[in-house]
Scaffold this motif. Structure first.
Motif, PDB file in Angstrom:
ATOM      1  N   GLN A  79       0.718  -1.159   0.122  1.00  0.00           N
ATOM      2  CA  GLN A  79      -0.029   0.068   0.143  1.00  0.00           C
ATOM      3  C   GLN A  79       0.697   1.325  -0.098  1.00  0.00           C
ATOM      4  OE1 GLN A  79      -2.528  -0.431   3.228  1.00  0.00           O
ATOM      5  NE2 GLN A  79      -3.576  -2.088   2.431  1.00  0.00           N
ATOM      6  N   GLU A  80       1.829   1.259   0.670  1.00  0.00           N
ATOM      7  CA  GLU A  80       2.827   2.513   0.659  1.00  0.00           C
ATOM      8  C   GLU A  80       3.592   2.767  -0.670  1.00  0.00           C
ATOM      9  OE1 GLU A  80       3.349   4.544   3.354  1.00  0.00           O
ATOM     10  OE2 GLU A  80       1.783   3.460   4.235  1.00  0.00           O
ATOM     11  N   LEU A  81       3.796   1.704  -1.212  1.00  0.00           N
ATOM     12  CA  LEU A  81       4.322   1.619  -2.716  1.00  0.00           C
ATOM     13  C   LEU A  81       3.337   2.243  -3.563  1.00  0.00           C
ATOM     14  CD1 LEU A  81       6.384  -1.795  -3.220  1.00  0.00           C
ATOM     15  CD2 LEU A  81       7.257   0.589  -2.563  1.00  0.00           C
ATOM     16  N   HIS A  82       2.041   1.928  -3.530  1.00  0.00           N
ATOM     17  CA  HIS A  82       0.986   2.549  -4.227  1.00  0.00           C
ATOM     18  C   HIS A  82       0.890   3.845  -3.928  1.00  0.00           C
ATOM     19  CE1 HIS A  82      -2.688   2.476  -6.338  1.00  0.00           C
ATOM     20  NE2 HIS A  82      -3.356   3.213  -5.480  1.00  0.00           N
ATOM     21  N   PHE A  83       0.943   4.282  -2.778  1.00  0.00           N
ATOM     22  CA  PHE A  83       0.597   5.779  -2.289  1.00  0.00           C
ATOM     23  C   PHE A  83       1.763   6.311  -2.878  1.00  0.00           C
ATOM     24  CE2 PHE A  83       1.456   9.099   0.587  1.00  0.00           C
ATOM     25  CZ  PHE A  83       0.176   9.980   0.560  1.00  0.00           C
ATOM     26  N   TRP A  84       3.164   6.191  -2.665  1.00  0.00           N
ATOM     27  CA  TRP A  84       4.124   6.877  -3.254  1.00  0.00           C
ATOM     28  C   TRP A  84       4.500   6.779  -4.824  1.00  0.00           C
ATOM     29  CZ3 TRP A  84       5.156  10.385   0.018  1.00  0.00           C
ATOM     30  CH2 TRP A  84       5.076  10.008   1.513  1.00  0.00           C
ATOM     31  N   GLY A  85       3.485   6.145  -5.549  1.00  0.00           N
ATOM     32  CA  GLY A  85       3.907   5.873  -7.224  1.00  0.00           C
ATOM     33  C   GLY A  85       5.131   4.986  -7.462  1.00  0.00           C
ATOM     34  N   ILE A  86       5.318   4.009  -6.689  1.00  0.00           N
ATOM     35  CA  ILE A  86       6.595   3.224  -7.027  1.00  0.00           C
ATOM     36  C   ILE A  86       6.339   1.953  -7.608  1.00  0.00           C
ATOM     37  CG2 ILE A  86       8.698   2.120  -6.261  1.00  0.00           C
ATOM     38  CD1 ILE A  86       8.774   4.204  -4.173  1.00  0.00           C
ATOM     39  N   PRO A  87       6.364   1.393  -8.712  1.00  0.00           N
ATOM     40  CA  PRO A  87       5.939   0.101  -9.398  1.00  0.00           C
ATOM     41  C   PRO A  87       6.713  -1.060  -8.428  1.00  0.00           C
ATOM     42  CG  PRO A  87       6.519   1.825 -11.032  1.00  0.00           C
ATOM     43  CD  PRO A  87       7.033   2.291  -9.572  1.00  0.00           C
ATOM     44  N   THR A  88       5.939  -1.997  -8.321  1.00  0.00           N
ATOM     45  CA  THR A  88       6.377  -3.411  -7.745  1.00  0.00           C
ATOM     46  C   THR A  88       7.596  -3.920  -8.462  1.00  0.00           C
ATOM     47  OG1 THR A  88       4.481  -4.599  -8.471  1.00  0.00           O
ATOM     48  CG2 THR A  88       4.127  -3.666  -6.532  1.00  0.00           C
ATOM     49  N   LYS A  89       7.723  -3.536  -9.901  1.00  0.00           N
ATOM     50  CA  LYS A  89       8.501  -4.246 -10.449  1.00  0.00           C
ATOM     51  C   LYS A  89       9.837  -4.016 -10.138  1.00  0.00           C
ATOM     52  CE  LYS A  89       8.960  -0.557 -14.114  1.00  0.00           C
ATOM     53  NZ  LYS A  89       8.727  -0.260 -15.538  1.00  0.00           N
ATOM     54  N   PHE A  90      10.056  -2.979  -9.245  1.00  0.00           N
ATOM     55  CA  PHE A  90      11.472  -2.578  -8.807  1.00  0.00           C
ATOM     56  C   PHE A  90      11.761  -3.472  -7.392  1.00  0.00           C
ATOM     57  CE2 PHE A  90      10.334   1.184 -10.941  1.00  0.00           C
ATOM     58  CZ  PHE A  90      11.303   1.518 -11.680  1.00  0.00           C
ATOM     59  N   ILE A  91      10.926  -4.262  -7.049  1.00  0.00           N
ATOM     60  CA  ILE A  91      11.355  -5.424  -5.781  1.00  0.00           C
ATOM     61  C   ILE A  91      12.205  -6.073  -6.141  1.00  0.00           C
ATOM     62  CG2 ILE A  91      10.471  -6.978  -4.199  1.00  0.00           C
ATOM     63  CD1 ILE A  91       9.277  -4.339  -3.491  1.00  0.00           C
ATOM     64  N   SER A  92      13.599  -5.957  -5.320  1.00  0.00           N
ATOM     65  CA  SER A  92      14.615  -6.993  -5.771  1.00  0.00           C
ATOM     66  C   SER A  92      14.492  -8.459  -5.603  1.00  0.00           C
ATOM     67  CB  SER A  92      15.774  -6.578  -4.429  1.00  0.00           C
ATOM     68  OG  SER A  92      16.029  -5.324  -4.631  1.00  0.00           O
ATOM     69  N   LYS A  93      15.170  -9.331  -6.380  1.00  0.00           N
ATOM     70  CA  LYS A  93      14.890 -10.507  -6.382  1.00  0.00           C
ATOM     71  C   LYS A  93      14.918 -11.232  -4.957  1.00  0.00           C
ATOM     72  CE  LYS A  93      16.573 -10.848 -11.250  1.00  0.00           C
ATOM     73  NZ  LYS A  93      17.542 -11.337 -12.078  1.00  0.00           N
ATOM     74  N   CYS A  94      15.843 -10.772  -4.280  1.00  0.00           N
ATOM     75  CA  CYS A  94      16.141 -11.239  -2.859  1.00  0.00           C
ATOM     76  C   CYS A  94      15.055 -11.212  -1.859  1.00  0.00           C
ATOM     77  CB  CYS A  94      17.380 -10.886  -1.963  1.00  0.00           C
ATOM     78  SG  CYS A  94      17.310  -9.014  -1.915  1.00  0.00           S
ATOM     79  N   CYS A  95      14.097 -10.210  -2.245  1.00  0.00           N
ATOM     80  CA  CYS A  95      12.887 -10.103  -1.511  1.00  0.00           C
ATOM     81  C   CYS A  95      11.567 -10.659  -2.087  1.00  0.00           C
ATOM     82  CB  CYS A  95      12.622  -8.434  -1.241  1.00  0.00           C
ATOM     83  SG  CYS A  95      14.026  -7.932  -0.008  1.00  0.00           S
ATOM     84  N   TRP A  96      11.475 -11.272  -3.224  1.00  0.00           N
ATOM     85  CA  TRP A  96      10.460 -11.787  -3.943  1.00  0.00           C
ATOM     86  C   TRP A  96       9.533 -12.666  -2.968  1.00  0.00           C
ATOM     87  CZ3 TRP A  96      12.211 -13.224  -9.365  1.00  0.00           C
ATOM     88  CH2 TRP A  96      12.271 -12.024 -10.196  1.00  0.00           C
ATOM     89  N   LYS A  97      10.314 -13.606  -2.330  1.00  0.00           N
ATOM     90  CA  LYS A  97       9.805 -14.372  -1.183  1.00  0.00           C
ATOM     91  C   LYS A  97       8.783 -13.861  -0.247  1.00  0.00           C
ATOM     92  CE  LYS A  97      10.335 -18.250   1.596  1.00  0.00           C
ATOM     93  NZ  LYS A  97      11.487 -19.284   2.234  1.00  0.00           N
ATOM     94  N   ALA A  98       9.579 -12.944   0.452  1.00  0.00           N
ATOM     95  CA  ALA A  98       9.124 -12.131   1.511  1.00  0.00           C
ATOM     96  C   ALA A  98       7.804 -11.170   0.831  1.00  0.00           C
ATOM     97  CB  ALA A  98       9.810 -11.194   2.090  1.00  0.00           C
ATOM     98  N   PHE A  99       7.605 -10.804  -0.334  1.00  0.00           N
ATOM     99  CA  PHE A  99       6.851  -9.893  -0.961  1.00  0.00           C
ATOM    100  C   PHE A  99       5.544 -10.712  -1.301  1.00  0.00           C
ATOM    101  CE2 PHE A  99       5.201  -6.819  -3.964  1.00  0.00           C
ATOM    102  CZ  PHE A  99       4.770  -5.897  -3.243  1.00  0.00           C
ATOM    103  N   TYR A 100       5.932 -11.729  -2.287  1.00  0.00           N
ATOM    104  CA  TYR A 100       4.990 -12.273  -2.791  1.00  0.00           C
ATOM    105  C   TYR A 100       4.174 -13.562  -2.122  1.00  0.00           C
ATOM    106  CZ  TYR A 100       6.129  -9.418  -6.815  1.00  0.00           C
ATOM    107  OH  TYR A 100       6.325  -8.397  -7.516  1.00  0.00           O
ATOM    108  N   GLN A 101       4.934 -13.969  -0.939  1.00  0.00           N
ATOM    109  CA  GLN A 101       4.477 -14.974  -0.287  1.00  0.00           C
ATOM    110  C   GLN A 101       3.141 -14.719   0.298  1.00  0.00           C
ATOM    111  OE1 GLN A 101       5.859 -18.036   0.293  1.00  0.00           O
ATOM    112  NE2 GLN A 101       4.162 -18.862   1.545  1.00  0.00           N
ATOM    113  N   LEU A 102       2.862 -13.496   0.711  1.00  0.00           N
ATOM    114  CA  LEU A 102       1.616 -12.802   1.049  1.00  0.00           C
ATOM    115  C   LEU A 102       0.270 -13.404   0.187  1.00  0.00           C
ATOM    116  CD1 LEU A 102      -0.001 -10.900   2.952  1.00  0.00           C
ATOM    117  CD2 LEU A 102       0.287  -9.189   1.347  1.00  0.00           C
ATOM    118  N   ASP A 103       0.558 -13.429  -0.984  1.00  0.00           N
ATOM    119  CA  ASP A 103      -0.558 -13.784  -2.130  1.00  0.00           C
ATOM    120  C   ASP A 103      -0.793 -15.250  -1.720  1.00  0.00           C
ATOM    121  OD1 ASP A 103      -0.483 -11.173  -2.930  1.00  0.00           O
ATOM    122  OD2 ASP A 103       0.903 -11.625  -4.641  1.00  0.00           O
TER     123      ASP A 103
END
Length: 446
Positions: A79-103
Motif C-alpha cells: 500500500q505504501e508503494l502504491h501511495f508513493w507511486g513506485i511500481p512493484t517491478k522494482f522489488i529486488s529478487k532477494c525479497c520476492w519470497k517475502a513480498f509475494y508469499q503474502l498472496d
C-alpha cells in the motif's frame, strides 16, 4: 546541496532533492512548495503515513534497489508503494519470497474460511419477522440437517445419522458372506459351468430376512434425510453441484432398485451374466461411497481435500509425465524381450510399466533377459523420482492448510471469548446500576 524534509507522523526524514529526481515519475519527486502537504512554518512536507518502511523507499532512490524489511507487513508495504507511486517491478529478487508469499498465504486462508466451518459454532442467522412460518421452519430444518454446530439437537441428529450410515454399510458387507445368506426357493439356478462363484452366490441365494429388514429401515432413514434436505434447501442449483449429494441420490435409487429386484427375483430370467454382474457391482459400489458423508464435517479430511485440490496442477503434471514414461518403457521392454514370450503385445507391456513404476510388482509379467533387466531397473528408478517429487509439494500444501486452520480456530476462539467477556461486563454494569430499594420493592407483595 538542497535537502528536503519529510514528516511521517512525527518522524522526520531528510534527503536530497537530487536523489529523488532519479525517478521523476514518483510522488516524492514531484513535491513542490505549492503542494497541500507542505508546511511553510517548519519548511517540511507532512504525510499521515506509517514511517516503518519509509527507510526502504528512500534507499530505493539512492541505490535503485527496493528491499522490504522483515519487520514490515508485505500488504502494508504494498500500500505504501502504491501511495508513493513506485511500481512493484522494482522489488529486488532477494525479497520476492517475502513480498509475494503474502498472496499465497492469503489464498490459502481464503479457501479455508470459505470451505471450513468445522470446529466452530456457526452464527445463528436471525429470521426476519416478516417471513412466513413455513420459511422459518425450512431454515431451522436445513440448519439442523447441514450445520452440525448449530444446536445440541443438530449434534444428536448427526451422531444418529452417522450410526445409521455405519449400520447400512455393515449390513452390505454382511450380505456378501455366505453365512448370512439363505437358499432361494425357485428353480432358476445357475450351475458351475455358466457362472462364477460370486455370481452364483448372488443369484442362487438371498440375504437373511433380518438383514433385509435392517437394510430397509436404514435406507428409509437415509432416503428421508435426503428428501428433507432437498425440500428445505435454499438453492437447489448449488445443492446438486455437490458430488456428495449426487452420490446420495444415486445410492438411494440404486438401493431401492436392488431391494425391488430381490422381491421380483423369482419372476425374472437370468439373461446375460455380465449385465447382472455389472448392475449389482455398480449399485453396491455407490452404497459404499456414502461413507464419504462421515467426513463432510471433519476438519482433517477437509484440509486433505483442499491440499489435493491446490496441488491439482502438480498432480496433472505427474499424471502426464507418468503416462509418457509408461509408454516409453512399454516400448523398450517390448523390444528388449523379443526373444521371450512374456510381453506379447504393447498393452501387456504398458501394464508392466505401470506396476513397475508404482513399485507394486505383482510378478505376473517380468523380464527374463539382460536387456530387459536394465530396462526394468531404469523404469523402477524413474517411477520413484516421478512419484516422490509431487508428493513433497502436496505435503507442503497440507502443512500450510493445517497451519492456517489452527490460526483460524485460535482467532475465532479468542474473538468469541472477548465477545462473551464484553457481554458479562455489560451485565455487571447493568446490575450495578440497580438500586437495592428497587429490588426490595420488586420482591414485596402488596
Amino acid at each position: 546541496m538542497e535537502t528536503i524534509k519529510i514528516n511521517l507522523r512525527g518522524t522526520v526524514f531528510t534527503t536530497s532533492c537530487k536523489v529523488l529526481q532519479n525517478y521523476p515519475d514518483t510522488k516524492l519527486a514531484s513535491l513542490t512548495d505549492q503542494s497541500e502537504n507542505y508546511n511553510t512554518e517548519r519548511d517540511e512536507y507532512f504525510f499521515d503515513r506509517n514511517p516503518s518502511g519509509f527507510h526502504n523507499i528512500l534507499d530505493f532512490y539512492v541505490t535503485g534497489k527496493l528491499h522490504i524489511s522483515c519487520t514490515v507487513c508485505a500488504d502494508s508495504f504494498r500500500q505504501e508503494l502504491h501511495f508513493w507511486g513506485i511500481p512493484t517491478k522494482f522489488i529486488s529478487k532477494c525479497c520476492w519470497k517475502a513480498f509475494y508469499q503474502l498472496d499465497e498465504d492469503m489464498d490459502v486462508l481464503e479457501k479455508i474460511l470459505v470451505r471450513l466451518k468445522c470446529g466452530l459454532r456457526e452464527s445463528n442467522v436471525e429470521e426476519d419477522s416478516s417471513s412466513s412460518t413455513c420459511h422459518r421452519l425450512r431454515s431451522k430444518v436445513w440448519r439442523l440437517l447441514t450445520e452440525v454446530q448449530s444446536s445440541t439437537l443438530a449434534k444428536v441428529w448427526h451422531s444418529l445419522f452417522a450410526l445409521v450410515l455405519i449400520i447400512s454399510i455393515l449390513v452390505y458387507t454382511l450380505q456378501t458372506l455366505e453365512e448370512f445368506r439363505v437358499e432361494r426357493n425357485d428353480h432358476k439356478r445357475l450351475d458351475t459351468n455358466t457362472s462364477s462363484v460370486k455370481l452364483r452366490l448372488l443369484w442362487n441365494t438371498s440375504p437373511h430376512p433380518w438383514l433385509i429388514g435392517l437394510d430397509f429401515v436404514c435406507n428409509a432413514i437415509l432416503t428421508l434425510e435426503l428428501i428433507l434436505r432437498v425440500l428445505t434447501c435454499p438453492n437447489l442449483k448449488e445443492f446438486w453441484k455437490s458430488v456428495l449429494n449426487v452420490i446420495d441420490l444415486v445410492s438411494c435409487v440404486g438401493i431401492w432398485v436392488t431391494l425391488s429386484f430381490e422381491s421380483v427375483h423369482t419372476h425374472l430370467d437370468f439373461g446375460p451374466i455380465w449385465i447382472i454382474s455389472c448392475v449389482f457391482g455398480f449399485l453396491y459400489c455407490f452404497r459404499i461411497l456414502r461413507v464419504l458423508r462421515l467426513f463432510r464435517h471433519n476438519c482433517g479430511m477437509q484440509i486433505l481435500y483442499l491440499s489435493i485440490k491446490s496441488s491439482s496442477k502438480e498432480l496433472c503434471l505427474l499424471a502426464s509425465a507418468f503416462a509418457c514414461f509408461v509408454i516409453i518403457f512399454a516400448g523398450f521392454i517390448y523390444v528388449a524381450e523379443l526373444q521371450a514370450d512374456t510381453f506379447t503385445d504393447m498393452f501387456i507391456s504398458m501394464w508392466w510399466s505401470v506396476i513397475t513404476m508404482t513399485t507394486v510388482g505383482y510378478g505376473d509379467h517380468f523380464p527374463s533377459t539382460g536387456t530387459g533387466f536394465v530396462v526394468g531397473a531404469a523404469c523402477a528408478l524413474v517411477g520413484i523420482l516421478l512419484i516422490a517429487l509431487p508428493v513433497a509439494v502436496t505435503s507442503s500444501n497440507f502443512h500450510d492448510f493445517n497451519k492456517f486452520n489452527k490460526y483460524r480456530i485460535r482467532h475465532f476462539v479468542l474473538s468469541e471469548k472477548k465477545s462473551i467477556d464484553e457481554i458479562g461486563k455489560r451485565l455487571k454494569l447493568k446490575c450495578s446500576k440497580v438500586k437495592p430499594m428497587d429490588i426490595k420493592k420488586h420482591n414485596t407483595f402488596e
